[in-house]
Design a protein around this motif. Structure first.
Motif, PDB file in Angstrom:
ATOM      1  N   GLY A  75       0.791  -1.219   0.000  1.00 13.04           N
ATOM      2  CA  GLY A  75       0.000   0.000   0.000  1.00 13.04           C
ATOM      3  C   GLY A  75       0.824   1.270   0.000  1.00 13.04           C
ATOM      4  N   SER A  76       1.966   1.276   0.625  1.00 13.32           N
ATOM      5  CA  SER A  76       2.753   2.500   0.728  1.00 13.32           C
ATOM      6  C   SER A  76       4.223   2.210   0.457  1.00 13.32           C
ATOM      7  N   MET A  77       4.515   1.630  -0.670  1.00 12.53           N
ATOM      8  CA  MET A  77       5.889   1.265  -0.987  1.00 12.53           C
ATOM      9  C   MET A  77       6.729   2.510  -1.250  1.00 12.53           C
ATOM     10  N   ASP A  78       7.777   2.641  -0.507  1.00  7.69           N
ATOM     11  CA  ASP A  78       8.694   3.759  -0.666  1.00  7.69           C
ATOM     12  C   ASP A  78       9.722   3.370  -1.735  1.00  7.69           C
ATOM     13  N   LYS A  79       9.781   4.149  -2.809  1.00  6.08           N
ATOM     14  CA  LYS A  79      10.659   3.802  -3.932  1.00  6.08           C
ATOM     15  C   LYS A  79      12.129   3.848  -3.544  1.00  6.08           C
ATOM     16  N   ASP A  80      12.491   4.798  -2.698  1.00  2.88           N
ATOM     17  CA  ASP A  80      13.893   4.873  -2.261  1.00  2.88           C
ATOM     18  C   ASP A  80      14.290   3.642  -1.449  1.00  2.88           C
ATOM     19  N   MET A  81      13.384   3.190  -0.576  1.00  6.91           N
ATOM     20  CA  MET A  81      13.671   2.006   0.229  1.00  6.91           C
ATOM     21  C   MET A  81      13.787   0.772  -0.660  1.00  6.91           C
ATOM     22  N   LEU A  82      12.893   0.641  -1.621  1.00  6.44           N
ATOM     23  CA  LEU A  82      12.936  -0.482  -2.548  1.00  6.44           C
ATOM     24  C   LEU A  82      14.238  -0.461  -3.348  1.00  6.44           C
ATOM     25  N   ASP A  83      14.624   0.725  -3.829  1.00  5.49           N
ATOM     26  CA  ASP A  83      15.861   0.856  -4.587  1.00  5.49           C
ATOM     27  C   ASP A  83      17.070   0.487  -3.721  1.00  5.49           C
ATOM     28  N   GLU A  84      17.077   0.955  -2.487  1.00  2.93           N
ATOM     29  CA  GLU A  84      18.186   0.659  -1.577  1.00  2.93           C
ATOM     30  C   GLU A  84      18.307  -0.837  -1.313  1.00  2.93           C
ATOM     31  N   LYS A  85      17.191  -1.484  -1.048  1.00  2.00           N
ATOM     32  CA  LYS A  85      17.226  -2.927  -0.758  1.00  2.00           C
ATOM     33  C   LYS A  85      17.643  -3.723  -1.989  1.00  2.00           C
ATOM     34  N   ALA A  86      17.148  -3.338  -3.145  1.00  2.00           N
ATOM     35  CA  ALA A  86      17.514  -4.051  -4.376  1.00  2.00           C
ATOM     36  C   ALA A  86      19.002  -3.906  -4.670  1.00  2.00           C
ATOM     37  N   ARG A  87      19.541  -2.716  -4.502  1.00  2.00           N
ATOM     38  CA  ARG A  87      20.971  -2.498  -4.740  1.00  2.00           C
ATOM     39  C   ARG A  87      21.822  -3.271  -3.734  1.00  2.00           C
ATOM     40  N   LEU A  88      21.372  -3.310  -2.501  1.00  2.00           N
ATOM     41  CA  LEU A  88      22.113  -4.032  -1.478  1.00  2.00           C
ATOM     42  C   LEU A  88      22.120  -5.533  -1.776  1.00  2.00           C
ATOM     43  N   GLN A  89      20.974  -6.075  -2.135  1.00  2.00           N
ATOM     44  CA  GLN A  89      20.883  -7.509  -2.399  1.00  2.00           C
ATOM     45  C   GLN A  89      21.603  -7.904  -3.682  1.00  2.00           C
ATOM     46  N   LEU A  90      21.491  -7.093  -4.719  1.00  2.00           N
ATOM     47  CA  LEU A  90      22.088  -7.432  -6.012  1.00  2.00           C
ATOM     48  C   LEU A  90      23.520  -6.920  -6.170  1.00  2.00           C
ATOM     49  N   ASN A  91      23.948  -6.066  -5.226  1.00  2.00           N
ATOM     50  CA  ASN A  91      25.284  -5.482  -5.270  1.00  2.00           C
ATOM     51  C   ASN A  91      25.507  -4.751  -6.607  1.00  2.00           C
ATOM     52  N   VAL A  92      24.562  -3.870  -6.938  1.00  2.00           N
ATOM     53  CA  VAL A  92      24.580  -3.161  -8.220  1.00  2.00           C
ATOM     54  C   VAL A  92      24.573  -1.662  -7.972  1.00  2.00           C
ATOM     55  N   SER A  93      25.339  -0.930  -8.746  1.00  2.00           N
ATOM     56  CA  SER A  93      25.286   0.525  -8.720  1.00  2.00           C
ATOM     57  C   SER A  93      25.637   1.035 -10.117  1.00  2.00           C
ATOM     58  N   ARG A  94      25.285   2.292 -10.362  1.00  2.00           N
ATOM     59  CA  ARG A  94      25.624   2.876 -11.653  1.00  2.00           C
ATOM     60  C   ARG A  94      27.069   3.352 -11.624  1.00  2.00           C
TER      61      ARG A  94
END
Length: 106
Positions: A75-94
């Motif tokens: 219901g209230s997904m924070d895009k920054d939090m989702l991005d942070e968790k995805a980058r942490l788990q996948l070890n990806v950055s630009r």
């Protein structure tokens, strides 16, 4: 009529007091030094205080995790939090980013 006279033995006077002293000594010792005596109670109290501190730390960690889960809920997904968790788990950055991972102990 024949009567028997018994001499009172002096040692007979000390039987009941000696048994009383032995009884009180036994239970008195175990009240202080026994498994549930006064010294053990002090140890239990120290252990209880340590467990309460540990419980407070774990409650703080749980609250922190619950807040993070609330931010990731549908219901209230924070895009920054989702991005942070995805980058942490996948070890990806630009290529133009500098990433500093800060792992909190909470």
């Amino acid at each position: 009529m024949w009567t028997k006279h018994h001499k009172k033995k002096k040692i007979g006077r000390f039987v009941v007091p000696a048994m009383t002293i032995a009884f009180l000594s036994y239970f008195g010792y175990h009240c202080v030094h026994g498994d549930y005596g006064l010294r053990a109670t002090e140890g239990f109290e120290r252990q209880r205080i340590a467990r309460e501190r540990e419980l407070a730390v774990l409650k703080g960690k749980r609250e922190h995790l619950e807040k993070q889960v609330a931010l990731l809920s549908d219901g209230s997904m924070d895009k920054d939090m989702l991005d942070e968790k995805a980058r942490l788990q996948l070890n990806v950055s630009r290529a133009d980013e500098i990433v500093i991972f800060n792992h909190y102990s909470n």
